[in-house]
Design an enzyme around this catalytic site. Structure first.
Site, PDB file in Angstrom:
ATOM      1  N   LYS A  23       0.849  -1.219   0.000  1.00 55.13           N
ATOM      2  CA  LYS A  23       0.000   0.000   0.000  1.00 55.13           C
ATOM      3  C   LYS A  23       0.869   1.247   0.000  1.00 55.13           C
ATOM      4  CE  LYS A  23      -1.561   1.461   4.068  1.00 55.13           C
ATOM      5  NZ  LYS A  23      -1.287   2.868   4.486  1.00 55.13           N
ATOM      6  N   ASN A  24       1.915   1.249   0.846  1.00 52.32           N
ATOM      7  CA  ASN A  24       2.702   2.476   1.033  1.00 52.32           C
ATOM      8  C   ASN A  24       3.680   2.747  -0.095  1.00 52.32           C
ATOM      9  OD1 ASN A  24       1.262   2.856   3.296  1.00 52.32           O
ATOM     10  ND2 ASN A  24       2.869   2.303   4.737  1.00 52.32           N
ATOM     11  N   ARG A  94      -4.564  10.960   4.365  1.00 57.43           N
ATOM     12  CA  ARG A  94      -3.458  11.917   4.465  1.00 57.43           C
ATOM     13  C   ARG A  94      -2.386  11.622   3.414  1.00 57.43           C
ATOM     14  NH1 ARG A  94      -0.446  13.473   7.849  1.00 57.43           N
ATOM     15  NH2 ARG A  94       1.567  12.835   7.081  1.00 57.43           N
ATOM     16  N   CYS A 118      -3.694  12.020  12.783  1.00 50.89           N
ATOM     17  CA  CYS A 118      -4.514  10.830  13.031  1.00 50.89           C
ATOM     18  C   CYS A 118      -4.155  10.331  14.427  1.00 50.89           C
ATOM     19  CB  CYS A 118      -4.249   9.789  11.966  1.00 50.89           C
ATOM     20  SG  CYS A 118      -2.565   9.232  11.980  1.00 50.89           S
ATOM     21  N   ARG A 123       1.322  14.414  12.694  1.00 55.42           N
ATOM     22  CA  ARG A 123       1.663  14.181  11.287  1.00 55.42           C
ATOM     23  C   ARG A 123       1.867  15.499  10.508  1.00 55.42           C
ATOM     24  NH1 ARG A 123      -0.190   8.819  10.239  1.00 55.42           N
ATOM     25  NH2 ARG A 123       1.222   8.809   8.477  1.00 55.42           N
ATOM     26  N   PRO A 124       2.742  16.379  10.926  1.00 55.32           N
ATOM     27  CA  PRO A 124       2.963  17.648  10.197  1.00 55.32           C
ATOM     28  C   PRO A 124       3.597  17.379   8.826  1.00 55.32           C
ATOM     29  CG  PRO A 124       4.650  17.350  11.844  1.00 55.32           C
ATOM     30  CD  PRO A 124       3.672  16.224  12.034  1.00 55.32           C
ATOM     31  N   VAL A 125       3.621  18.413   7.990  1.00 54.74           N
ATOM     32  CA  VAL A 125       4.253  18.301   6.661  1.00 54.74           C
ATOM     33  C   VAL A 125       5.288  19.406   6.462  1.00 54.74           C
ATOM     34  CG1 VAL A 125       2.398  17.039   5.490  1.00 54.74           C
ATOM     35  CG2 VAL A 125       2.304  19.564   5.632  1.00 54.74           C
ATOM     36  N   ASP A 126       5.816  19.937   7.570  1.00 65.68           N
ATOM     37  CA  ASP A 126       6.782  21.044   7.477  1.00 65.68           C
ATOM     38  C   ASP A 126       8.011  20.675   6.636  1.00 65.68           C
ATOM     39  OD1 ASP A 126       7.126  19.276   9.762  1.00 65.68           O
ATOM     40  OD2 ASP A 126       8.878  20.499  10.246  1.00 65.68           O
ATOM     41  N   LEU A 127       8.463  19.439   6.746  1.00 69.86           N
ATOM     42  CA  LEU A 127       9.673  19.043   5.998  1.00 69.86           C
ATOM     43  C   LEU A 127       9.390  19.006   4.488  1.00 69.86           C
ATOM     44  CD1 LEU A 127      10.998  16.247   8.388  1.00 69.86           C
ATOM     45  CD2 LEU A 127      11.680  18.653   8.286  1.00 69.86           C
ATOM     46  N   ASP A 309       5.641   0.505  11.952  1.00 70.95           N
ATOM     47  CA  ASP A 309       4.379  -0.123  11.528  1.00 70.95           C
ATOM     48  C   ASP A 309       4.246  -1.563  12.006  1.00 70.95           C
ATOM     49  OD1 ASP A 309       4.220   1.541   8.295  1.00 70.95           O
ATOM     50  OD2 ASP A 309       3.858   2.205  10.333  1.00 70.95           O
ATOM     51  N   VAL A 331       9.473   6.853  16.358  1.00 76.69           N
ATOM     52  CA  VAL A 331       9.113   7.513  15.097  1.00 76.69           C
ATOM     53  C   VAL A 331       7.888   8.409  15.237  1.00 76.69           C
ATOM     54  CG1 VAL A 331       8.426   7.129  12.687  1.00 76.69           C
ATOM     55  CG2 VAL A 331      10.155   5.650  13.755  1.00 76.69           C
ATOM     56  N   ARG A 401      -8.085  -0.804   5.368  1.00 72.36           N
ATOM     57  CA  ARG A 401      -7.211   0.161   4.676  1.00 72.36           C
ATOM     58  C   ARG A 401      -5.846  -0.440   4.375  1.00 72.36           C
ATOM     59  NH1 ARG A 401      -6.192   5.309   7.600  1.00 72.36           N
ATOM     60  NH2 ARG A 401      -5.033   5.583   5.668  1.00 72.36           N
TER      61      ARG A 401
HETATM   62  C1  EPZ Z   1       4.727   6.749   6.048  1.00 68.90           C
HETATM   63  O1  EPZ Z   1       4.029   7.796   6.689  1.00 68.90           O
HETATM   64  C2  EPZ Z   1       3.774   5.558   6.068  1.00 68.90           C
HETATM   65  N1  EPZ Z   1       2.544   5.892   5.360  1.00 68.90           N
HETATM   66  C3  EPZ Z   1       3.439   5.199   7.516  1.00 68.90           C
HETATM   67  O2  EPZ Z   1       2.653   4.023   7.473  1.00 68.90           O
HETATM   68  C4  EPZ Z   1       4.738   4.869   8.258  1.00 68.90           C
HETATM   69  O3  EPZ Z   1       4.434   4.617   9.605  1.00 68.90           O
HETATM   70  C5  EPZ Z   1       5.698   6.064   8.157  1.00 68.90           C
HETATM   71  O4  EPZ Z   1       5.917   6.389   6.773  1.00 68.90           O
HETATM   72  C6  EPZ Z   1       7.049   5.767   8.805  1.00 68.90           C
HETATM   73  O5  EPZ Z   1       7.608   4.646   8.215  1.00 68.90           O
HETATM   74  C7  EPZ Z   1       2.547   5.887   4.003  1.00 68.90           C
HETATM   75  O6  EPZ Z   1       3.552   5.647   3.362  1.00 68.90           O
HETATM   76  C8  EPZ Z   1       1.227   6.207   3.341  1.00 68.90           C
HETATM   77  P1  EPZ Z   1       7.017  10.123   8.032  1.00 68.90           P
HETATM   78  P2  EPZ Z   1       4.648   9.310   6.647  1.00 68.90           P
HETATM   79  O7  EPZ Z   1       6.869  11.369   7.230  1.00 68.90           O
HETATM   80  O8  EPZ Z   1       5.321   9.523   5.331  1.00 68.90           O
HETATM   81  C9  EPZ Z   1       7.458  13.401  11.397  1.00 68.90           C
HETATM   82  C10 EPZ Z   1       0.887   2.622   7.969  1.00 68.90           C
HETATM   83  O9  EPZ Z   1       0.679   2.051   9.024  1.00 68.90           O
HETATM   84  N2  EPZ Z   1       7.361  14.384  10.299  1.00 68.90           N
HETATM   85  O10 EPZ Z   1       8.230   9.262   7.850  1.00 68.90           O
HETATM   86  O11 EPZ Z   1       3.594  10.242   7.069  1.00 68.90           O
HETATM   87  C11 EPZ Z   1       6.113  12.738  11.632  1.00 68.90           C
HETATM   88  O12 EPZ Z   1       5.310  13.526  12.470  1.00 68.90           O
HETATM   89  C12 EPZ Z   1       1.299   4.075   7.978  1.00 68.90           C
HETATM   90  O13 EPZ Z   1       0.859   2.089   6.824  1.00 68.90           O
HETATM   91  C13 EPZ Z   1       7.570  15.731  10.577  1.00 68.90           C
HETATM   92  O14 EPZ Z   1       7.828  16.100  11.712  1.00 68.90           O
HETATM   93  O15 EPZ Z   1       5.755   9.183   7.806  1.00 68.90           O
HETATM   94  C14 EPZ Z   1       6.499  11.442  12.275  1.00 68.90           C
HETATM   95  O16 EPZ Z   1       6.706  11.632  13.666  1.00 68.90           O
HETATM   96  C15 EPZ Z   1       1.161   4.690   9.350  1.00 68.90           C
HETATM   97  N3  EPZ Z   1       7.471  16.634   9.563  1.00 68.90           N
HETATM   98  C16 EPZ Z   1       7.834  11.104  11.611  1.00 68.90           C
HETATM   99  O17 EPZ Z   1       8.304  12.324  11.011  1.00 68.90           O
HETATM  100  C17 EPZ Z   1       7.190  16.260   8.273  1.00 68.90           C
HETATM  101  O18 EPZ Z   1       7.134  17.137   7.370  1.00 68.90           O
HETATM  102  C18 EPZ Z   1       7.736  10.037  10.531  1.00 68.90           C
HETATM  103  O19 EPZ Z   1       6.832  10.495   9.579  1.00 68.90           O
HETATM  104  C19 EPZ Z   1       6.969  14.882   8.008  1.00 68.90           C
HETATM  105  C20 EPZ Z   1       7.072  13.959   9.035  1.00 68.90           C
END
Ligand code: EPZ
Length: 424
Positions: A23-24, A94, A118, A123-127, A309, A331, A401
């Protein structure tokens, strides 16, 4: 009509389970099709709700989507008319935020929406947004809309990620593919899904090197061609069935996997006392659960560490493993929502911030529990496989999902699992 999943203990799981596409990875591959006007075929897509939401987003933007069969789609994006995404669809999932990079690349502009947080964190998107700005885009955040304007053209740049975010790495990589010049992403996420996406984009003519390592280099190209790609196997689905085998002292052969994506899971199951055998082609893994699973400590980390995960699935295994275990979640800031559900089943768990201490018990006891996210929901099923009496898992929509055909897959392994429909 409401439903819940009724699980009763039925001895060790035995038999074979075939893993679906990831899925991811599939969600991001679909978003990446926006980068080319040529026809693209993607196969081994898991027929999950989230995949359908992403296809709906693409069709809203003007994509021509032809479903070849349950797991194969043909997409042509020669007529994408809009860079404004549909808020009601974006709010459903998201992960759809990952269309921002491709739209920015294709149109020099995108209007998407702040993805909802969630249960597992804000889950911010600042990066993601900092990365787009490094490429020369202007970001304006409205009440919930995010307007990213790169109409001046995107220019390659050196980018450093404060955290190896999977989504940010993917979004920025896709924004850089058609930029002018070279982009380097340092402290990039190394998850296999990133490599799957880079391999797909390179098939379409992109010039990406270093995917799967901490430093990714993208040399911008003028345009991309068409092509086809098969989605990689879902390593998290595979891990879930491997832990289920260990939970039930079973003997399960997990097929259509990439063993190299599962090294931490294999190591930790062996530490727990399970026997784990990998076939010569490294695409099948046999897990034979220990008679007496042993306590151990686990810590989630970005890849190649133990994936967050699989944290809830391993915690469930540790609730019935002899001795004291510690689980550390590094994480996400709030990924212990499943603890309360396991405690309802008489698990002995104490949490302190992002650390959980577990004392193994002989028996869990079935009761009503609810899925708080897709992985926690799967963990409730795992607990129900061994708990005394009947476990009823509510809020099942989370599980659909991420786990294609889970009812049949578990039943084929001998689980006593039924979907019970209830009049409201
Ligand atoms: C992906 O989410 C996966 N989802 C998640 O799987 C998975 O848990 C995660 O990567 C980590 O491996 C999909 O691919 C659809 P991140 P993502 O950005 O991309 C922080 C599942 O169970 N962060 O690596 O959202 C964030 O808050 C789902 O299938 C920032 O601070 O994960 C988190 O603490 C759940 N700023 C950490 O980084 C940002 O701009 C990891 O998030 C982005 C992220």
């Amino acid at each position: 009509m409401r439903e819940y999943i009724r699980v009763r203990p039925n001895g060790p799981l035995k038999g074979e389970v075939t893993i679906s596409g990831a899925k991811n990875s599939g969600l991001k591959l679909l978003a990446a099709t926006l980068l080319t006007k040529e026809e693209v075929t993607i196969s081994n897509l898991p027929p999950l709700k989230d995949v359908n939401v992403m296809l709906d987003v693409l069709q809203y933007l003007g994509s021509k989507v032809e479903r070849i069969d349950d797991t194969t789609v043909k997409i042509k994006n020669d007529n994408i008319t809009d860079y404004i995404t549909p808020i009601e669809l974006m709010n459903k999932m998201r992960a759809s935020f990952v269309v921002t990079g491709p739209l920015l690349s294709r149109f020099g502009k995108s209007i998407t929406y702040m993805p909802g947080g969630c249960s597992i964190g804000s889950r911010p998107v600042d990066l993601h947004l900092k990365g787009f700005e490094s490429l020369g885009a202007k970001v304006h955040i409205g009440i919930d809309a995010i307007d990213v304007d790169g109409s001046g053209g995107l220019k390659g740049a050196p980018i450093y990620l404060d955290f190896p975010s999977v989504g940010a790495t993917e979004n920025i990589m896709m924004a850089a593919v058609l930029a002018e010049g070279t982009t380097t992403i340092d402290n990039a996420a190394q998850e296999p899904e990133i490599t799957d996406l880079a391999n797909f984009l390179n098939k379409l003519g992109a010039k990406i090197r270093g995917a799967g390592t901490k430093t990714i280099e993208v040399v911008g190209v003028k345009e991309l061609t068409g092509g086809s790609h098969t989605v990689m196997p879902d390593r998290i689905e595979a891990a879930t069935y491997m832990v289920a085998a260990a939970m039930t002292k079973g003997d399960v052969l997990v097929k259509d996997v990439v063993a190299a994506h599962l090294i931490p899971i294999i190591a930790k199951l062996r530490e727990n006392g399970a026997e784990v055998e990998i076939n010569e082609d490294e695409d099948q893994i046999r897990v034979i659960g220990a008679d007496k699973p042993k306590a151990m400590n686990i810590k989630t980390l970005p890849y190649p560490g133990l994936p967050t995960d699989v944290q809830s699935q391993f915690m469930t295994l540790l609730t019935i493993s002899e001795g004291d275990s510690v689980v550390k979640e590094t994480v996400f800031e709030n990924r212990f929502m499943h603890v309360a559900e396991l405690q309802k089943m008489r698990a002995l768990i104490v949490t302190d911030g992002n650390e959980a201490r577990i004392k193994g018990v002989d028996k869990l006891v079935g009761t009503d529990v609810r899925a708080t996210d897709l992985r926690a929901g799967a963990s409730c099923i795992l607990a129900g496989l061994v708990a005394e009496g009947e476990t009823r898992v509510h809020d099942t929509y989370h599980i659909y999902r991420g786990y294609y055909d889970f009812e049949k897959k578990f039943k084929d392994l001998g689980a006593d699992l039924e979907i019970i429909k209830v009049e409201e």
